[in-house]
Design a protein around this motif. Structure first.
Motif, PDB file in Angstrom:
ATOM      1  N   GLU A  39      75.265 -74.358  22.404  1.00 55.04           N
ATOM      2  CA  GLU A  39      76.558 -74.129  21.764  1.00 55.04           C
ATOM      3  C   GLU A  39      76.381 -74.525  20.306  1.00 55.04           C
ATOM      4  O   GLU A  39      76.067 -75.675  20.022  1.00 55.04           O
ATOM      5  CB  GLU A  39      77.671 -74.966  22.408  1.00 55.04           C
ATOM      6  CG  GLU A  39      78.103 -74.418  23.740  1.00 55.04           C
ATOM      7  CD  GLU A  39      79.191 -75.233  24.398  1.00 55.04           C
ATOM      8  OE1 GLU A  39      80.343 -74.769  24.418  1.00 55.04           O
ATOM      9  OE2 GLU A  39      78.875 -76.325  24.893  1.00 55.04           O
ATOM     10  N   VAL A  78      74.961 -74.078  30.409  1.00 54.92           N
ATOM     11  CA  VAL A  78      74.962 -73.806  28.974  1.00 54.92           C
ATOM     12  C   VAL A  78      73.546 -73.973  28.424  1.00 54.92           C
ATOM     13  O   VAL A  78      72.913 -75.006  28.651  1.00 54.92           O
ATOM     14  CB  VAL A  78      75.939 -74.758  28.237  1.00 54.92           C
ATOM     15  CG1 VAL A  78      75.831 -74.591  26.730  1.00 54.92           C
ATOM     16  CG2 VAL A  78      77.365 -74.526  28.714  1.00 54.92           C
ATOM     17  N   THR A 105      85.241 -74.255  26.199  1.00 59.93           N
ATOM     18  CA  THR A 105      84.982 -74.193  27.643  1.00 59.93           C
ATOM     19  C   THR A 105      86.262 -73.870  28.395  1.00 59.93           C
ATOM     20  O   THR A 105      86.276 -73.026  29.293  1.00 59.93           O
ATOM     21  CB  THR A 105      84.400 -75.529  28.152  1.00 59.93           C
ATOM     22  OG1 THR A 105      83.175 -75.786  27.460  1.00 59.93           O
ATOM     23  CG2 THR A 105      84.150 -75.494  29.641  1.00 59.93           C
ATOM     24  N   HIS A 106      87.349 -74.520  28.024  1.00 63.19           N
ATOM     25  CA  HIS A 106      88.626 -74.287  28.703  1.00 63.19           C
ATOM     26  C   HIS A 106      89.097 -72.838  28.508  1.00 63.19           C
ATOM     27  O   HIS A 106      89.601 -72.221  29.452  1.00 63.19           O
ATOM     28  CB  HIS A 106      89.688 -75.267  28.218  1.00 63.19           C
ATOM     29  CG  HIS A 106      90.964 -75.152  28.975  1.00 63.19           C
ATOM     30  ND1 HIS A 106      91.104 -75.630  30.253  1.00 63.19           N
ATOM     31  CD2 HIS A 106      92.138 -74.574  28.643  1.00 63.19           C
ATOM     32  CE1 HIS A 106      92.323 -75.353  30.678  1.00 63.19           C
ATOM     33  NE2 HIS A 106      92.976 -74.718  29.718  1.00 63.19           N
ATOM     34  N   VAL A 121      84.056 -78.198  21.693  1.00 61.66           N
ATOM     35  CA  VAL A 121      83.323 -77.730  22.879  1.00 61.66           C
ATOM     36  C   VAL A 121      84.260 -77.651  24.083  1.00 61.66           C
ATOM     37  O   VAL A 121      84.252 -76.668  24.827  1.00 61.66           O
ATOM     38  CB  VAL A 121      82.122 -78.659  23.172  1.00 61.66           C
ATOM     39  CG1 VAL A 121      81.467 -78.305  24.500  1.00 61.66           C
ATOM     40  CG2 VAL A 121      81.109 -78.598  22.041  1.00 61.66           C
ATOM     41  N   GLU A 122      85.082 -78.679  24.275  1.00 61.36           N
ATOM     42  CA  GLU A 122      86.003 -78.695  25.417  1.00 61.36           C
ATOM     43  C   GLU A 122      87.033 -77.573  25.328  1.00 61.36           C
ATOM     44  O   GLU A 122      87.341 -76.931  26.334  1.00 61.36           O
ATOM     45  CB  GLU A 122      86.698 -80.056  25.513  1.00 61.36           C
ATOM     46  CG  GLU A 122      85.751 -81.164  25.936  1.00 61.36           C
ATOM     47  CD  GLU A 122      86.370 -82.555  25.850  1.00 61.36           C
ATOM     48  OE1 GLU A 122      87.567 -82.670  25.495  1.00 61.36           O
ATOM     49  OE2 GLU A 122      85.646 -83.526  26.132  1.00 61.36           O
ATOM     50  N   ARG A 145      87.210 -70.153  28.017  1.00 59.86           N
ATOM     51  CA  ARG A 145      86.371 -69.273  28.854  1.00 59.86           C
ATOM     52  C   ARG A 145      86.777 -69.340  30.313  1.00 59.86           C
ATOM     53  O   ARG A 145      86.986 -68.316  30.968  1.00 59.86           O
ATOM     54  CB  ARG A 145      84.890 -69.657  28.732  1.00 59.86           C
ATOM     55  CG  ARG A 145      84.250 -69.306  27.435  1.00 59.86           C
ATOM     56  CD  ARG A 145      82.746 -69.477  27.476  1.00 59.86           C
ATOM     57  NE  ARG A 145      82.277 -70.800  27.796  1.00 59.86           N
ATOM     58  CZ  ARG A 145      82.081 -71.783  26.915  1.00 59.86           C
ATOM     59  NH1 ARG A 145      82.326 -71.587  25.628  1.00 59.86           N
ATOM     60  NH2 ARG A 145      81.626 -72.952  27.310  1.00 59.86           N
TER      61      ARG A 145
END
Length: 160
Positions: free
Chosen positions: A58, A55, A29-30, A25-26, A32
């Protein structure tokens, strides 16, 4: 398609010594936010308009384990956006050091007014950023109904 490489850090692995689910997930996100920032859609701009991303879901699909010690690459595609920019959807693929796809992520979100705490259409001055992003063949113009695809009715603890 935008791709970013990551070094798997010690704190990115879990008790099973493979990449932890929160790291997936991290990384996504980074990727994007890195892409959007490079296009000029950064924290300062969001602050100016008092908006932030939220969000809705996900979903991550895991195909193979990946371990500490080798770099991974994460791709990003804008798979959908609503006409007013209120809703957006991204897809990410995760690749090991040999280019093998070991996971896939689908993410949907929207924009929230940070003062009102309500979903809003993206201001016109910002909507053009999403119109510049390359669109894959299966790109979709999103509607509010698309945000409900996987919706579940919440159940309060008192009802259980």
């Amino acid at each position: 398609m935008y791709i970013k490489e990551f070094e798997i850090r010690w704190n990115d692995i879990d008790a099973n010594r493979h990449l932890a689910n929160r790291a997936y997930v991290e990384y996504a996100t980074h990727v994007r936010m890195s892409y959007l920032s490079k296009q000029g859609f950064n924290q300062q701009l969001m602050s100016k308009f008092n908006i932030g991303p939220v969000v809705f879901y996900e979903h991550i699909y895991y195909f193979k384990e990946v371990f500490y010690g080798r770099p991974v690459r994460v791709s990003m595609e804008l798979s959908g956006v609503s006409e007013d920019g209120k809703f957006f959807e991204f897809r990410h693929n995760y690749y090991d050091h040999k280019g093998r796809n070991f996971a896939h992520c689908e993410m949907m979100g929207g924009w929230v007014d940070l003062k009102e705490r309500k979903l809003i259409s993206l201001p016109e001055e910002l909507n053009h950023f999403f119109n510049k992003i390359e669109r894959p063949k299966n790109f979709k113009i999103l509607t509010q109904e698309d945000t409900r695809r996987y919706a579940k009715t919440p159940v309060d603890l008192a009802e259980v």
